[in-house]
Design an enzyme around this catalytic site. Structure first.
Site, PDB file in Angstrom:
ATOM      1  N   HIS A  78       0.834  -1.204   0.000  1.00 14.32           N
ATOM      2  CA  HIS A  78       0.000   0.000   0.000  1.00 14.32           C
ATOM      3  C   HIS A  78       0.862   1.244   0.000  1.00 14.32           C
ATOM      4  O   HIS A  78       1.938   1.279   0.621  1.00 14.32           O
ATOM      5  CB  HIS A  78      -0.950   0.009   1.209  1.00 14.32           C
ATOM      6  CG  HIS A  78      -0.268  -0.006   2.544  1.00 14.32           C
ATOM      7  ND1 HIS A  78       0.059   1.148   3.233  1.00 14.32           N
ATOM      8  CD2 HIS A  78       0.156  -1.029   3.330  1.00 14.32           C
ATOM      9  CE1 HIS A  78       0.638   0.833   4.385  1.00 14.32           C
ATOM     10  NE2 HIS A  78       0.715  -0.483   4.465  1.00 14.32           N
ATOM     11  N   ASP A  80      -0.623   4.306   0.823  1.00 15.00           N
ATOM     12  CA  ASP A  80      -1.163   5.247   1.805  1.00 15.00           C
ATOM     13  C   ASP A  80      -0.408   5.107   3.119  1.00 15.00           C
ATOM     14  O   ASP A  80       0.166   4.062   3.422  1.00 15.00           O
ATOM     15  CB  ASP A  80      -2.668   5.039   2.010  1.00 15.00           C
ATOM     16  CG  ASP A  80      -3.022   3.648   2.531  1.00 15.00           C
ATOM     17  OD1 ASP A  80      -2.417   2.667   2.069  1.00 15.00           O
ATOM     18  OD2 ASP A  80      -3.904   3.548   3.403  1.00 15.00           O
ATOM     19  N   ASP A 113       6.574   1.654   6.664  1.00 17.99           N
ATOM     20  CA  ASP A 113       5.211   1.145   6.442  1.00 17.99           C
ATOM     21  C   ASP A 113       4.501   1.983   5.394  1.00 17.99           C
ATOM     22  O   ASP A 113       3.803   2.924   5.736  1.00 17.99           O
ATOM     23  CB  ASP A 113       4.454   1.159   7.765  1.00 17.99           C
ATOM     24  CG  ASP A 113       3.129   0.433   7.705  1.00 17.99           C
ATOM     25  OD1 ASP A 113       2.891  -0.304   6.725  1.00 17.99           O
ATOM     26  OD2 ASP A 113       2.328   0.596   8.633  1.00 17.99           O
ATOM     27  N   GLU A 143      -4.997   0.800   2.676  1.00 19.50           N
ATOM     28  CA  GLU A 143      -4.755  -0.226   3.695  1.00 19.50           C
ATOM     29  C   GLU A 143      -4.838   0.339   5.096  1.00 19.50           C
ATOM     30  O   GLU A 143      -5.309  -0.324   6.015  1.00 19.50           O
ATOM     31  CB  GLU A 143      -3.375  -0.856   3.461  1.00 19.50           C
ATOM     32  CG  GLU A 143      -3.169  -2.192   4.197  1.00 19.50           C
ATOM     33  CD  GLU A 143      -2.645  -2.024   5.622  1.00 19.50           C
ATOM     34  OE1 GLU A 143      -2.659  -3.012   6.378  1.00 19.50           O
ATOM     35  OE2 GLU A 143      -2.214  -0.903   5.987  1.00 19.50           O
ATOM     36  N   GLU A 144      -4.403   1.589   5.254  1.00 20.97           N
ATOM     37  CA  GLU A 144      -4.405   2.214   6.577  1.00 20.97           C
ATOM     38  C   GLU A 144      -5.772   2.791   6.943  1.00 20.97           C
ATOM     39  O   GLU A 144      -5.954   3.273   8.060  1.00 20.97           O
ATOM     40  CB  GLU A 144      -3.354   3.329   6.641  1.00 20.97           C
ATOM     41  CG  GLU A 144      -1.929   2.877   6.367  1.00 20.97           C
ATOM     42  CD  GLU A 144      -1.330   2.058   7.496  1.00 20.97           C
ATOM     43  OE1 GLU A 144      -2.070   1.703   8.431  1.00 20.97           O
ATOM     44  OE2 GLU A 144      -0.124   1.760   7.430  1.00 20.97           O
TER      45      GLU A 144
END
Length: 394
Positions: A78, A80, A113, A143-144
């Site tokens: 991801h 984001d 991340d 995803e977050e």
């Protein structure tokens, strides 16, 4: 640019992409992948206002096809990131390399991340011949966030296209103390459940004219808190139920409130399903005069130790000299959706600074992870195609 993981990471971090991510950060990744011969498919899902669960989310699927019938290996992740917050020692979206006693560190939101891992994935495939097999990237901008219009939409798109990978590696930051010490071969499931008890508001001096909802809610929560869901399994820790909110809006000391609400969160192993746990909680809530509204975030999954985990272990051992521990600990990730396509394992950078102020990754780890990802992809493209591969769109 594409074969240098540090340069890739700098470019991605510099694109502000607080969840849900759209636009410039996807432009940057598309530029990198198109330059390596990938066919890039970008699309947006969601039509709601800013700040809602329906807010538009951008997704990217990129594929570089190998010879007909060759294995298909996918990288997933991801773009984001979580909001940076306050207190950074440098601009969170201004990537900065600093010399530290243990080596150079790259600072910036997403360094760990997981823009750093995606940067390594790109650099890894830059060194893999096009005729080695089919490679793809499954990249979301959600995803977050609520994860409603991200990887699930990508899976739907891939099935429609008929582009189903044989194996998938998710680049979540799984390492704990040093790069390579842990990989995730599974994750527990997650369900959040909102509880409500309706009463009748009234004066505390006249309780017979009111109906206090709090004793009922307390009874519900006490019974739920006393549940022992299981003792764990060979690969999973015991399931746990946590009370995460209890709210009774009442500013007056002499008023019996009219409603009580609460929320619980359950992380569960493969001895349960989201539905079975939801039904249990609903039954307990209704027994005490309440209601329950469950939202299942994901089901548990396990990719049992075998050929795929051995490929990753061998690659890590070759580059770091250590044996990664197969684990199912931690929170959820988009692997909970991708496991419906093919076997999936998570492996990535050290997670010590993820979601923290001054998130940072060791520059040496970027180079090492790139080498690991290259080894994994090459080995996966040389492996027999798993019998569980989906062969047709659904």
């Amino acid at each position: 640019m594409s074969n240098d993981p540090l340069a890739n990471a700098r470019h991605l971090i510099a694109c502000e992409s607080v969840t849900p991510a759209r636009g410039p950060v996807f432009d940057m990744l598309e530029e990198m992948l198109a330059g390596l011969g990938f066919e890039v498919d970008r699309f947006t899902r969601g039509e709601g206002p800013e700040g809602s669960d329906e807010e538009p989310v951008e997704n990217l699927f990129a594929i570089r096809r190998g010879p007909a019938g060759s294995p298909h290996f996918a990288f997933a992740g991801h773009l984001d990131v979580v909001p940076p917050g306050e207190g950074w020692s440098s601009a969170p979206f201004g990537p900065e390399v600093r010399s530290e006693p243990g080596g150079d560190l790259l600072y910036g939101r997403g360094a760990v991340d997981m823009k750093g891992a995606i940067a390594c994935m790109v650099a890894a495939v830059a060194e893999i011949p096009a005729d080695a097999g089919t490679l793809s990237f499954i990249i979301t901008g959600d995803e977050e966030g609520p994860a409603l219009h991200g990887t699930r939409a990508l899976i739907e798109r891939m099935r429609t296209r008929g582009d189903i990978p044989d194996l998938c590696l998710v680049g979540e930051p799984t390492s704990v103390n040093r790069l390579g010490d842990m990989m995730k071969i599974g994750r527990r499931g997650s369900v959040n459940i909102w509880l409500e008890v309706e009463g009748t508001q009234g004066h505390v001096a006249y309780p017979h004219l009111a109906d206090n909802p709090m004793p009922k809610m307390v009874a519900i929560l006490a019974e739920l808190d006393a549940l022992e869901l299981d003792a764990g399994t060979d690969w999973f820790q015991p399931s746990n139920l946590e009370i995460t909110e209890f709210d009774v809006p009442n500013r007056a000391h002499n008023v019996i409130p009219g409603k009580a609400t609460a929320r619980i969160s359950i992380r569960f192993n493969d001895q349960h399903s989201g539905t079975s746990l939801s039904e249990k909680v609903i039954e307990i809530a209704e027994k005490h005069g309440g209601k329950a509204r469950p939202v299942i975030s994901g089901e548990p999954f396990l990719t049992p130790p075998g050929a795929f985990s051995q490929i990753i272990a061998d690659a890590v051992k070759a580059e770091t000299g250590i044996d990664p521990e197969p684990s199912t600990t931690g929170g959820t990730s988009d692997a909970r959706f991708l496991k419906d396509l093919c076997p999936v394992i998570e492996f990535g950078l050290v997670n010590a600074t993820m979601h923290k102020t001054d998130e940072a990754v060791a520059v040496d780890d970027l180079a090492t992870l790139t080498a690991i990802y290259r080894r994994v992809a090459m080995a996966a493209l040389s492996a027999p195609i798993p019998a569980t591969k989906e062969n047709s769109p659904t």
